[in-house]
Write an enzyme that holds these catalytic residues in place. Structure first.
Site, PDB file in Angstrom:
ATOM      1  CD  GLU A  35      47.065  27.784 -82.487  1.00 52.18           C
ATOM      2  OE1 GLU A  35      46.352  27.509 -81.986  1.00 52.18           O
ATOM      3  OE2 GLU A  35      47.477  27.073 -83.025  1.00 52.18           O
ATOM      4  NE  ARG A 261      57.341  22.434 -88.675  1.00 51.13           N
ATOM      5  CZ  ARG A 261      56.556  22.423 -87.707  1.00 51.13           C
ATOM      6  NH1 ARG A 261      55.453  21.851 -87.896  1.00 51.13           N
ATOM      7  NH2 ARG A 261      56.996  22.427 -86.419  1.00 51.13           N
ATOM      8  CE  LYS A 271      52.688  27.358 -79.412  1.00 51.58           C
ATOM      9  NZ  LYS A 271      51.399  27.995 -80.022  1.00 51.58           N
TER      10      LYS A 271
END
Length: 559
Positions: A35, A261, A271
């Protein structure tokens, strides 16, 4: 986790290789779909290395596709930075850079298809009401009162939503699946929201934007992606991913595979929280060398090879392996720079030394190897003169027995030069040591002094030839392993007040030729990188990448 001699586990690579050998897949096509709402971080690096690495290793291709469905939070600057990061890591995407917005027309047509199949409807419930109607993990949801709208009414309302007739939050388009499903993601998920926002790729064409879940799988299908690889938090979304593929006339049916992850200790990869650090000016931008962003690590001195090696070391599994020791990351860069960084001498905390038995106009120049094990690196010219700088930490006035550096009446060898003895200590009015008067044993160049042992060796720089520079000593940004573990404590309370120290140092003359991102081992000190953004033209600034001691290597030996 593994060492360098044992192959790292990678269950996805093994699985895909078996599929290719078994004929289920002829050519693997993966994608990296960030993104564009922030800079990439070390967690993204693992995904990049996995997706691009699989394509490289198994003869396939990997696409770079921006998931640009939320224009209010997206910027062209993020797009440019992400492209640069992927290229810097050494990967090439197949074909042009792609955007989910390239497929907005097709996605809209597919939304209309779902309506015609009575599998989607326009809902007027407010966001709070939708949340209430959805139910909980233990209680089923209940249908919206607008769920049974006719096909024609839904098509008309969707078109009017697209044309901007309604305000944000007034209506949404939802899939009609199962409000009693045990998987909350299947309880009539939202497909489109009204957003009166200009888009960086499509301008003002659209007043509605598709959700991530509706966009992701269909974009994969349009591009012929064979394996949609994502982290474990999307495992519960896989049934929805597959529902869309099974209920739309898509050209291909990718397979979603999840992996664990990366969780690195002393590091945040949220983020939102990283953006807060930037917005509150706690750090010097997204590429501050203390940030876990790829651009921050690059500025600190990490190499593409070291990041790729680290990602290979930690492997790819489905099991959550907990926190990865940050010492593994520093080991990866340290071993790279040990082999590839040229050497230089730099005094971080200068203390002046006057060699009293050396003439004021005396000068020698030593030819010193650029690297002790690399003949291909240029020889350094290291000048020697009457006045030098040594590091303050290499002198003690009241030295203990095991201190083998300089002390009153004691000897030490200057690296690549003579043995000197400290004869006198000069102090200022406050009692601080400001200068040492020493004498040289001229019969010790390249050989040991006769009749005595000199154990200590220290680095130094000629005062007349040294180059002034700013050296920034970076440390972990946080003082605890998991800064955001305790939800009742603000993660900012764990900021390390000593994460940056600045030294006004003196380096050997060869460092004057350093260009941004040149990396060096400052002998006896650590590994350093010339900063990409010196604050003044012509100013030399070096960032400490990592120290010399390798704690991970010691851990491996014990294991």
């Amino acid at each position: 986790m593994t060492n360098e001699t044992t192959p790292a586990p990678n269950f996805i690579r093994n699985q895909v290789r078996d599929e290719i050998e078994g004929g289920q897949v002829t050519k693997i096509v993966t994608r990296f779909p960030p993104e564009p709402n922030g800079f990439l971080h070390i967690g993204h690096a693992k995904s990049i290395c996995l997706n691009f690495g699989l394509a490289e290793q198994l003869g396939g291709e990997c696409h770079l596709r921006f998931d640009d469905t939320n224009p209010a939070k997206e910027e062209q600057a993020y797009i440019d930075a992400i492209k640069e990061d992927v290229s810097w890591l050494g990967f090439n995407w197949a074909g042009p850079v792609r955007f989910a917005s390239d497929y907005f027309d097709q996605l809209y047509a597919w939304a209309q298809h779902l309506i015609r199949e009575d599998k989607a409807y326009v809902d007027d419930l407010s966001p709070d009401e939708i949340r209430e109607y959805r139910g909980t993990l233990t209680a089923p949801g209940k249908p919206s009162p607008y769920r049974q709208r006719s096909v024609d009414e839904n098509l008309d309302l969707l078109e009017r939503m697209r044309n901007g007739e309604f305000g944000e939050g007034e209506k949404v388009l939802r899939a009609k699946i199962d409000m009693a499903s045990p998987n909350i993601n299947l309880r009539d998920p939202i497909l489109y929201r009204i957003r009166h926002a200009s888009h960086h790729q499509t301008g003002d064409k659209w007043k509605i934007y598709p959700s991530y879940d509706f966009t992701h799988g269909q974009s994969d299908a349009i591009e012929g992606i064979t394996h949609s690889i994502c982290t474990l938090e999307f495992e519960d979304h896989r049934p929805l991913y597959e529902w869309f593929l099974n209920n739309l006339p898509v050209p291909a049916k990718p397979r979603q595979i999840e992996f664990a992850r990366l969780n690195l200790d002393y590091t945040l990869t949220s983020k939102r929280k990283l953006k807060l650090l930037v917005d509150e000016q706690i750090v010097d931008g997204w590429d501050d060398p203390r940030m876990p962003t790829i651009s921050g690590m690059r500025r600190r001195g990490y190499t593409p090879a070291s990041i790729r090696k680290f990602c290979e070391m930690i492997g790819v599994t489905r099991a959550d392996g907990g926190l990865v020791d940050i010492a593994m990351l520093t080991h990866a860069i340290r071993s790279d720079l040990e082999d590839n960084a040229p050497r230089a001498m730099c005094v971080l905390k200068p203390l002046k030394v006057v060699l009293t038995n050396v003439a004021e106009d005396h000068e020698e120049v030593y030819d010193v190897p650029g690297h002790p094990a690399r003949d291909d690196m240029a020889v350094r010219k290291v000048p020697f003169s009457r006045e030098l700088y040594i590091d303050q930490d290499d002198f003690m006035e009241d030295a203990p027995k095991k201190f083998f550096r300089l002390a009153p009446g004691k000897e030490v060898r200057l690296r690549n030069s003579y043995v000197i003895r400290c004869d006198d200590v000069i102090k200022n009015d406050a009692g601080d040591v400001v200068e040492l008067h020493c004498s040289v044993d001229f019969d010790t160049l390249g050989k040991n002094p006769e009749g005595r042992k000199v154990k200590g060796v220290i680095h130094w720089v000629s005062a007349a030839h040294g180059v002034p520079m700013e050296v920034r000593l970076y440390d972990n940004l946080f003082t605890v392993e998991q800064p955001d573990r305790d939800k009742d404590v603000d993660f900012l309370e764990h900021l390390n007040p000593d994460s940056l120290a600045v030294c006004h140092a003196i380096g050997e003359p060869s460092l004057a030729d350093a260009v941004p991102e040149d990396r060096f081992q400052f002998e006896r000190v650590g590994y350093f990188c010339a900063d990409r953004h010196a604050s003044k033209p012509g100013q030399l600034v070096f960032n400490r990448t990592v120290g010399l001691k390798d704690s991970w290597a010691k851990i491996k030996q014990k294991g």
